[in-house]
Design a protein around this motif. Sequence first.
Motif, PDB file in Angstrom:
ATOM      1  N   LEU A 235       0.804  -1.096   0.041  1.00 40.44           N
ATOM      2  CA  LEU A 235       0.052  -0.157  -0.009  1.00 40.44           C
ATOM      3  C   LEU A 235       0.952   1.099  -0.060  1.00 40.44           C
TER       4      LEU A 235
ATOM      5  N   VAL B 178      -8.541  -5.353  -1.059  1.00 44.40           N
ATOM      6  CA  VAL B 178      -8.581  -4.794   0.418  1.00 44.40           C
ATOM      7  C   VAL B 178      -9.827  -5.330   1.145  1.00 44.40           C
TER       8      VAL B 178
ATOM      9  N   HIS C 148      -9.241  -2.331  -5.534  1.00 45.20           N
ATOM     10  CA  HIS C 148      -9.995  -2.509  -4.243  1.00 45.20           C
ATOM     11  C   HIS C 148     -10.265  -3.786  -3.747  1.00 45.20           C
TER      12      HIS C 148
ATOM     13  N   ILE D 205      -3.730   6.723  -3.909  1.00 46.52           N
ATOM     14  CA  ILE D 205      -3.436   5.730  -3.293  1.00 46.52           C
ATOM     15  C   ILE D 205      -3.321   4.331  -4.249  1.00 46.52           C
TER      16      ILE D 205
ATOM     17  N   THR E 114       3.934   4.228   3.214  1.00 48.58           N
ATOM     18  CA  THR E 114       4.059   3.083   2.656  1.00 48.58           C
ATOM     19  C   THR E 114       4.011   1.956   3.537  1.00 48.58           C
TER      20      THR E 114
ATOM     21  N   ILE F 162      -4.797  -7.345   1.829  1.00 50.28           N
ATOM     22  CA  ILE F 162      -4.389  -6.078   2.717  1.00 50.28           C
ATOM     23  C   ILE F 162      -5.883  -6.087   3.651  1.00 50.28           C
TER      24      ILE F 162
ATOM     25  N   CYS G 201      -5.759   2.580  -7.089  1.00 57.23           N
ATOM     26  CA  CYS G 201      -6.645   2.055  -5.986  1.00 57.23           C
ATOM     27  C   CYS G 201      -8.050   1.571  -6.734  1.00 57.23           C
TER      28      CYS G 201
ATOM     29  N   ILE H 138      -8.942   4.414   1.861  1.00 56.76           N
ATOM     30  CA  ILE H 138      -8.194   3.440   1.210  1.00 56.76           C
ATOM     31  C   ILE H 138      -9.114   2.477   0.674  1.00 56.76           C
TER      32      ILE H 138
ATOM     33  N   ILE I  34      -2.287   0.079  -4.714  1.00 56.02           N
ATOM     34  CA  ILE I  34      -2.391  -1.035  -3.964  1.00 56.02           C
ATOM     35  C   ILE I  34      -1.369  -1.971  -4.964  1.00 56.02           C
TER      36      ILE I  34
END
Length: 276
Positions: free
Chosen positions: A18, A89, A86, A75, A40, A172, A82, A64, A77
């Motif tokens: 991240l 996450v 997503h 952001i 990070t 994550i 992101c 996030i 990943i």
Amino acid sequence: MLRFQQLTRERDREQPALRVERLSAGYPGNRQAIHDVSFTIDSGERVAFIGPNGAGKSTLFKAIVGVLPFSAGHISIHGADCYSSHIHVGYVPQQSAIDWSFPASVFDVVMMGRCRHIGWFRWPGKDDRAFARDILDRLGLRALADRQISELSGGQQRRVFIARALAQDTSIMLLDEPFNGVDQTAEQDIIETLDILTNHGISILLSTHHMENVALHFDKLLILNGKLLAYGAPADVLTPENLTRAFGGAIPVFAHGDELLMFSKDKVGGARRGPR
């Protein structure tokens, strides 16, 4: 067949899990809750986010995970924007944000995490059910699969929603105040669950007010109060100066050897400065 071991597959190790760069976010009509936040997190790291109420921890988590749009910054990943990643996450919100009376079994809740993979208005297949059962096994929840979530203890409920987030095949995990409102036994149950996630290479971001846990069980700490005040190893971050900047006089801090003693209105706590 899809198995829980998929969560351990190799990610792009050349990129951090991240990366948050100069992020600002808030709710429509209100001032920015967080401003110019950058940090990070590497694959498999365990990071605790601390700060007073209203510091912007939940706002940061929601930005996030994609629940709340951000007004500035970026952001990524595993190196990807992101908006396209997503799904990697998982998010466990605060307990107060969950309707525990909803009539669903433990297995049903975990299967909800497969929705993005299954697609809307489609029944889960054999592989999806096997994936969910693997997660229940790994987190010690298989015997509770048919129980209603309202019948579980606080620690078990947190573990079920961690299992639901894992069912996304996430790398994550974000947990917003999971220690709130649980007893010491449930706290230990949650920490043991974090150990399982860490052993599978999952990066963990966890917000908490429980100072007793942060130095002992996390690789890094991040102090937030509208902006980032400190980020790094517990020994470098847990200083009287940093905590006084974040909390003011709410938590007087005294250094005693390699321990920090923190005194609030009704509680004395301690945290040892050093790696977990």
